[in-house]
Design a protein around this motif. Sequence first.
Motif, PDB file in Angstrom:
ATOM      1  N   GLN A 217       0.857  -1.187   0.000  1.00 13.56           N
ATOM      2  CA  GLN A 217       0.000   0.000   0.000  1.00 13.56           C
ATOM      3  C   GLN A 217       0.892   1.235   0.000  1.00 13.56           C
ATOM      4  O   GLN A 217       1.780   1.341   0.856  1.00 13.56           O
ATOM      5  CB  GLN A 217      -0.858   0.028   1.272  1.00 13.56           C
ATOM      6  N   HIS A 218       0.666   2.146  -0.911  1.00 10.44           N
ATOM      7  CA  HIS A 218       1.423   3.401  -0.910  1.00 10.44           C
ATOM      8  C   HIS A 218       0.448   4.557  -0.839  1.00 10.44           C
ATOM      9  O   HIS A 218      -0.021   5.040  -1.863  1.00 10.44           O
ATOM     10  CB  HIS A 218       2.292   3.516  -2.169  1.00 10.44           C
ATOM     11  N   LEU A 219       0.125   4.991   0.390  1.00  5.96           N
ATOM     12  CA  LEU A 219      -0.813   6.098   0.546  1.00  5.96           C
ATOM     13  C   LEU A 219      -0.073   7.402   0.278  1.00  5.96           C
ATOM     14  O   LEU A 219       1.084   7.550   0.648  1.00  5.96           O
ATOM     15  CB  LEU A 219      -1.400   6.115   1.956  1.00  5.96           C
ATOM     16  N   CYS A 220      -0.756   8.331  -0.347  1.00  3.38           N
ATOM     17  CA  CYS A 220      -0.075   9.550  -0.746  1.00  3.38           C
ATOM     18  C   CYS A 220      -1.077  10.672  -0.908  1.00  3.38           C
ATOM     19  O   CYS A 220      -2.232  10.448  -1.243  1.00  3.38           O
ATOM     20  CB  CYS A 220       0.679   9.255  -2.049  1.00  3.38           C
ATOM     21  N   ASN A 221      -0.636  11.885  -0.623  1.00  7.50           N
ATOM     22  CA  ASN A 221      -1.541  13.020  -0.823  1.00  7.50           C
ATOM     23  C   ASN A 221      -0.864  14.187  -1.514  1.00  7.50           C
ATOM     24  O   ASN A 221      -1.305  15.326  -1.426  1.00  7.50           O
ATOM     25  CB  ASN A 221      -2.174  13.458   0.499  1.00  7.50           C
ATOM     26  N   ILE A 222       0.260  13.897  -2.194  1.00  4.59           N
ATOM     27  CA  ILE A 222       0.920  14.974  -2.939  1.00  4.59           C
ATOM     28  C   ILE A 222       1.234  14.455  -4.330  1.00  4.59           C
ATOM     29  O   ILE A 222       1.514  13.266  -4.501  1.00  4.59           O
ATOM     30  CB  ILE A 222       2.180  15.476  -2.203  1.00  4.59           C
ATOM     31  N   TYR A 223       1.153  15.318  -5.310  1.00  2.89           N
ATOM     32  CA  TYR A 223       1.284  14.907  -6.701  1.00  2.89           C
ATOM     33  C   TYR A 223       2.313  15.768  -7.393  1.00  2.89           C
ATOM     34  O   TYR A 223       2.471  16.945  -7.077  1.00  2.89           O
ATOM     35  CB  TYR A 223      -0.086  15.005  -7.392  1.00  2.89           C
ATOM     36  N   SER A 224       3.015  15.197  -8.358  1.00  2.00           N
ATOM     37  CA  SER A 224       4.058  15.956  -9.047  1.00  2.00           C
ATOM     38  C   SER A 224       3.457  16.865 -10.110  1.00  2.00           C
ATOM     39  O   SER A 224       3.981  17.931 -10.384  1.00  2.00           O
ATOM     40  CB  SER A 224       5.061  15.027  -9.729  1.00  2.00           C
ATOM     41  N   LEU A 225       2.364  16.434 -10.693  1.00  2.00           N
ATOM     42  CA  LEU A 225       1.824  17.173 -11.827  1.00  2.00           C
ATOM     43  C   LEU A 225       0.502  17.838 -11.492  1.00  2.00           C
ATOM     44  O   LEU A 225      -0.310  17.271 -10.757  1.00  2.00           O
ATOM     45  CB  LEU A 225       1.612  16.238 -13.026  1.00  2.00           C
ATOM     46  N   GLU A 226       0.303  19.007 -12.047  1.00  2.83           N
ATOM     47  CA  GLU A 226      -0.975  19.694 -11.873  1.00  2.83           C
ATOM     48  C   GLU A 226      -2.125  18.793 -12.308  1.00  2.83           C
ATOM     49  O   GLU A 226      -3.154  18.702 -11.654  1.00  2.83           O
ATOM     50  CB  GLU A 226      -1.004  20.971 -12.720  1.00  2.83           C
ATOM     51  N   GLU A 227      -1.917  18.109 -13.425  1.00  6.69           N
ATOM     52  CA  GLU A 227      -2.993  17.303 -13.996  1.00  6.69           C
ATOM     53  C   GLU A 227      -3.373  16.137 -13.089  1.00  6.69           C
ATOM     54  O   GLU A 227      -4.531  15.744 -13.031  1.00  6.69           O
ATOM     55  CB  GLU A 227      -2.592  16.768 -15.384  1.00  6.69           C
ATOM     56  N   GLU A 228      -2.358  15.571 -12.416  1.00 10.59           N
ATOM     57  CA  GLU A 228      -2.653  14.455 -11.511  1.00 10.59           C
ATOM     58  C   GLU A 228      -3.576  14.917 -10.391  1.00 10.59           C
ATOM     59  O   GLU A 228      -4.568  14.257 -10.073  1.00 10.59           O
ATOM     60  CB  GLU A 228      -1.358  13.937 -10.869  1.00 10.59           C
TER      61      GLU A 228
END
Lengths: 362, 251
Positions: A217-228
């Motif tokens: 499981q890889h929980l995450c709340n930050i994204y590299s791309l605006e589109e993501e």
Amino acid sequence: MEKIIGEPKKAFMTGNETVAWACLAAGADIMFGYPITPQNEVMHYWTRLAPKYNRNFLQTEDELSAGFTTCGAVQAGKKAFTATAGPGNVLMQEPFGMAEAMRLPVLSIIQQRGGPSSGTVVYSQQEVTLTTYGGNGEGHRIVYSTATHQEVYDYVIKGFNTAWKYRFPTFVLGDGYQAKMREPLEMYDPQDKGIEIIQPYPLIGIPGKIGEDREPQHLCNIYSLEEELYEVVMRVSAEYESISPEIVEFQARNCEDADIIIISHGVVSRAADDAVKILRAQGIKAGYFRPITLRPFPQQQLREVITQSGAKYLLIAESAYGQLERLIKQEIYGETVEIETLFMPGVGIIDFDIIKKVKSII
Amino acid sequence: MEMLAPATPKSWYLPTKPHKFCPGCGHGITLKALGEAIDELGIQQETIFGCDIGCSLLAWNFFACDSTQTHHGRTTPVMVGIKRARPELITIGYMGDGGGYSIGSQHLLNSAVRNEKVTLILVNNTNYGMTGGQMAPTTLPGQITETSPYGRDPETTGYPTRGPEFIAELTPEGAYVARATVSKYKQLKRLIRNAIRNQMEGNGFSFVEVLSTCPTNWRTNANQTWNFLEEKMEQYFPVGEIKSPLGKGDK
Ligand SMILES: Cc1ncc(C[n+]2csc(CCOP(=O)(O)OP(=O)(O)O)c2C)c(N)n1
Ligand code: SF4
Ligand SMILES: [Mg+2]
């Protein structure tokens, strides 16, 4: 599930004690908290009761920590909750934002006190904006505004279920009066009222061997791309909107032929209810509308009530300077009904205040 | 017979006296020592007094000094902001053990590391007084509070924070760190005065923890209150200077 109450029974207690019992009955595993008036007694009762029922408690170093520890416990699959007020509610907006981003079913009880800053420790309805839209995002959360101790009990139990069913952070918004007053209510085990308790489940530390039975499981709340991020927010927004009709709750009385509809929430709605009865007895056509969910807001229902009644006026009464009013205005944009207001920031409102205001309008 | 009124520090603001602390509370004694120290150093005009949220906030209009009340735990950064903006002012922050060691601990730690030229006085009464007596970082093992109703269990909640000891480790030379108690008034005043002098000399971070009483939340009578302070607290929290760049002459 363990029975806590046994036969449904009458009780006479403060709202904070009610919260502690409701959390027990709902099967809460652990509370994280930091002292703040008027919420303290939720912790006081919980610390006395919890060990007897094998439940847990941690007093953290501040509300940032209380909020994030609650997020962690929920990720680990436990029914965790916290309670706070005022400046503590401000600090908790950071962890609440994480709960919104990661869809963590965190339940929080907010007992509003006067603001801004340390304000008063007594009462207000000034945490509406913060509790509904306090995160640095779109406000994907569910907020119940209670008016009686019975509702405090009912909605704490319901709140856990809503949170775990839909996986949005959920709030029971009370206030200092509800926290500290004593009032009669009926306590019960949810299963005795046919309420099915939704079981918590872990998001991490789940069964199965990584690499054999399952992916990590890889929980995450930050994204590299605006589109993501855009994709995620749009997906969550769509989901929130699609479940909203199932969640929305409100009360409407005497609205069908009303000339003026009084809108209020929380304890103020009790004064509004009394005021409408008195006004009706005097031949004034007053109606009563109360959103129980402030997020999502019963937009459609309020619009219908306005249209069907043909009322000339809405009167918005709140113990704040226009926080409910802003919510309502954004929800009923385009309606032509005239909006009048009774703002009493940080102080209580009684039927007399509302009646006087109505008579000055009509 | 006429009663002799106790001498009042010149720096006290008389219209707000008598003060509002509970009978037997150590805050009043601490603030008397601070008032006398301000008088002796002759700094009433340039002192900025800042208090936290906690019972320390009852001192928001205590002194005839310019004063500001902050948020719970945030007195340290407010004092640092004032000092950085106006180094000629003497900034004295006043806070509780909950405010300083719990919610505001990050500020205490980092301002100590940066050796900020402020003076902080922290009142250790082993509980959260203002909110009705919950467990604090300083609550003693076994001590009953509203959130440790069965007694503080170090297994699950750790041992009491020894603040001056950890601050002494964090600060460079030039910092002043001490622990006083309201049961030893002369020493209390001397250590507070040193902590202010150290700021005036520009040496570094200056910190005094004051062991204090809270009979209201301890639910103790006068005797029990004093016993708890002298027998229990002073045993666990050793009193005295831990670090001082000031000459031995003042000891
Ligand atoms: C962000 C925030 N959280 C909680 C509170 C509530 N609160 C007010 S005073 C206090 C405790 C004070 O305890 P301490 O700092 O030890 O001072 P004392 O009253 O014991 O002197 C707390 C938790 C607050 N004002 N702000
Ligand atoms: S509650 Fe305790 S710390 Fe606060 S004023 Fe009273 S005795 Fe002093
Ligand atoms: Mg304290």
